[in-house]
Every structure is written in structure tokens, then in C-alpha cells.
Design an enzyme around this catalytic site. Structure first.
Site, PDB file in Angstrom:
ATOM      1  N   CYS A   1      10.762  61.648  95.083  1.00 57.40           N
ATOM      2  CA  CYS A   1       9.527  60.991  95.508  1.00 57.40           C
ATOM      3  C   CYS A   1       8.444  61.131  94.448  1.00 57.40           C
ATOM      4  O   CYS A   1       7.503  60.343  94.409  1.00 57.40           O
ATOM      5  CB  CYS A   1       9.037  61.555  96.835  1.00 57.40           C
ATOM      6  SG  CYS A   1       8.445  63.243  96.737  1.00 57.40           S
TER       7      CYS A   1
ATOM      8  N   CYS B   1       4.841  53.430  96.096  1.00 62.87           N
ATOM      9  CA  CYS B   1       4.638  53.815  97.499  1.00 62.87           C
ATOM     10  C   CYS B   1       4.628  55.341  97.627  1.00 62.87           C
ATOM     11  O   CYS B   1       3.730  55.930  98.237  1.00 62.87           O
ATOM     12  CB  CYS B   1       5.742  53.197  98.354  1.00 62.87           C
ATOM     13  SG  CYS B   1       5.493  53.395 100.118  1.00 62.87           S
ATOM     14  N   CYS B   2       5.609  56.003  97.013  1.00 61.08           N
ATOM     15  CA  CYS B   2       5.666  57.472  97.067  1.00 61.08           C
ATOM     16  C   CYS B   2       4.472  58.091  96.348  1.00 61.08           C
ATOM     17  O   CYS B   2       3.953  59.126  96.761  1.00 61.08           O
ATOM     18  CB  CYS B   2       6.950  57.986  96.419  1.00 61.08           C
ATOM     19  SG  CYS B   2       8.398  57.919  97.480  1.00 61.08           S
TER      20      CYS B   2
ATOM     21  N   CYS C   1      13.438  54.831 104.209  1.00 60.71           N
ATOM     22  CA  CYS C   1      14.067  55.245 102.944  1.00 60.71           C
ATOM     23  C   CYS C   1      15.086  56.374 103.115  1.00 60.71           C
ATOM     24  O   CYS C   1      15.455  57.026 102.138  1.00 60.71           O
ATOM     25  CB  CYS C   1      12.987  55.682 101.957  1.00 60.71           C
ATOM     26  SG  CYS C   1      11.718  54.437 101.691  1.00 60.71           S
TER      27      CYS C   1
HETATM   28  S1  SF4 Z   1       9.837  57.638 101.044  1.00 59.62           S
HETATM   29 FE1  SF4 Z   1       9.715  55.396 101.221  1.00 59.62          FE
HETATM   30  S2  SF4 Z   1       8.127  54.930 102.778  1.00 59.62           S
HETATM   31 FE2  SF4 Z   1       7.941  57.103 102.164  1.00 59.62          FE
HETATM   32  S3  SF4 Z   1       6.373  57.103 100.624  1.00 59.62           S
HETATM   33 FE3  SF4 Z   1       8.328  56.966  99.528  1.00 59.62          FE
HETATM   34  S4  SF4 Z   1       8.813  54.761  99.299  1.00 59.62           S
HETATM   35 FE4  SF4 Z   1       7.105  54.980 100.781  1.00 59.62          FE
END
Ligand code: SF4
Length: 238
Positions: free
Chosen positions: A225, A114-115, A201
Site C-alpha cells: 500500500c 488511492c493508497c 482490493c
Molecule cells: S487498498 Fe484499495 S481501496 Fe484501500 S486505499 Fe488502497 S487502493 Fe484504495
């Protein structure tokens, strides 16, 4: 790059230098890098407290220095509002966001991916589009376990310098600087947050690890991240 000393044990400087000495060192780091890279030196502004310090320091070096913000669909309302205010104050801040579709709950099932999609990809895009040779971050070595080994000047990607000019600042000194210069900050800090990210998060946390509230309940807890650990140039693939 002729900036200060690269190989010294920056960890020692955390306690050896006082606040004023740290401010002067940071200004010198940014100033020397700006002399070398000019408009290709760009500040990465995460809208967190550390970025607010670095952005303010950079503007003291030259009002012409540009910056970029990477935002995501999951940023808290307060952060989005703060971002709009910052961009209105500083139109030289470019905003980058990746809106490609992702699976539901990816932040929970695979936060690294996701990050990677929502943060690392648009960071690569910013570096490419803004023709960055040196990017400047608010990373600090006392923030948590994942940040202890960074250097003030790094070249993780060949041909792309990363400058971490407040690497040796403590959390208290960040707030000291922001208070002295009356720098506006994200209102989420008033609610108790110490490290800000996407809403799903980020949690309010206490204790020694400033980043302990990040990605709680996942393998990534207190982690990164990816923009400080993943390749950013990679032939500029985005
Ligand atoms: S902080 Fe959480 S919602 Fe944001 S990009 Fe990363 S995993 Fe995805």
C-alpha cells in the site's frame, strides 16, 4: 539503537530459530526499543493477524505502549467491527482516517494514488500527532515477494526508526502464537482470507504468496500500500 544485530541475513534466521526463540527475540527487540524510545515507541496496528501478534507482544513488554490504526472508507464490515472491539479493549489505540474526496473507482484506475491518499497520508498524520520516534510493524519477510528484503530495524525516514519485530516469523508461527495466547482475530480469516486490506482490493487466495489476493487485476497485485515503501516524515506534510 542497541537492538540485536541489524546487518545479519535475517532470511537465514527464518529456519534457524525455533518458535520459542523467535518469540524471545521479538520480545527483546521491542523491549530494547521501548527502553530507548519510551512513550515515543508506537505500534502500527493494521488489525491483521500479524499486527495482533505484535500488539500482544508489545503489551507483554509494557501495558503502557500505545498504538494507531489507519482505516479507510473501504474497509470490510467485519474489519470495522473488529476495530471497534479492539479500540474498546485498548483505548490507547488511536484511529486515523482520511475522508477527503477521491475520484470514483480510484482503487481500480490508480490504486497507488488511492493508497497514498487513504493509507499513507493518515499514517503520516499518526506519526506526527503521536510524536512517534519508533514505529513497530507486523511486517514479515516470508509474506510475499515485496517483503523479502526488509530488516528488523530500519531508518527509512531520517529520525524515524521502524521496528519489524516478527520479521522472521512464518505464517504458521503467527497462528501458533495467536492460538496459544487465545488472541482475538478478524473474523475474515475464518472465511479463508490470508491477507486483509480494503474490501475492493482483497480476495481469498491460496498458494505460497500470502499477499497474492491483494490488488488482484491491477499493476499492484500482491504489492504494497505504500506505508512500508513511501517516505513517512517528509517534513510531516499531510
Ligand atoms: S487498498 Fe484499495 S481501496 Fe484501500 S486505499 Fe488502497 S487502493 Fe484504495
Amino acid at each position: 539503537m542497541p537492538v540485536v544485530v541489524q546487518k545479519e541475513k535475517v532470511g537465514c534466521l527464518v529456519d534457524q530459530l525455533n518458535f520459542a526463540e523467535k518469540v524471545r527475540r521479538s520480545l527483546r527487540l521491542i523491549g530494547e526499543a521501548y527502553e530507548e524510545y519510551g512513550s515515543r515507541l508506537v505500534v502500527a496496528n493494521s488489525l491483521g493477524k500479524d499486527s495482533c501478534v505484535v500488539w500482544h507482544l508489545a503489551k507483554r513488554v509494557s501495558p503502557d505502549i500505545r498504538g494507531f490504526i489507519v482505516t479507510t472508507r473501504f474497509k470490510p464490515r467485519e474489519t470495522v467491527e473488529f476495530m471497534k472491539q479492539e479500540v474498546a479493549r485498548h483505548p490507547e489505540l488511536g484511529v486515523f482516517r482520511n475522508d477527503e474526496p477521491i475520484p470514483d473507482e480510484l482503487h481500480r484506475t490508480d490504486p497507488d494514488r488511492c493508497c497514498d491518499i487513504l493509507k499513507v497520508k493518515p499514517t503520516r498524520q499518526a506519526i506526527k500527532e503521536m510524536n512517534v520516534a519508533c514505529w513497530v510493524t507486523g511486517l514479515r519477510c516470508t509474506e510475499g515477494r515485496t517483503r523479502a528484503e526488509f530488516q528488523e530495524v530500519e531508518e527509512r525516514d531520517k529520525g524515524l526508526i521502524k521496528l519489524n519485530p516478527i520479521l522472521i516469523w512464518r505464517e504458521r508461527e503467527v497462528w501458533q502464537y495467536l492460538a496459544i495466547h487465545q488472541v482475538p482475530v478478524n473474523p475474515l480469516y475464518a472465511k479463508g482470507y490470508r491477507s486483509l486490506g480494503c474490501a475492493p482490493c482483497s480476495r481469498i487466495s491460496a498458494g505460497g504468496d500470502e499477499r497474492a489476493g491483494r490488488w488482484v487485476g491491477t499493476s499492484k497485485c500482491g504489492g504494497e500500500c505504500g506505508i512500508h515503501t513511501r517516505p513517512l516524515k517528509l517534513d510531516y506534510q499531510i
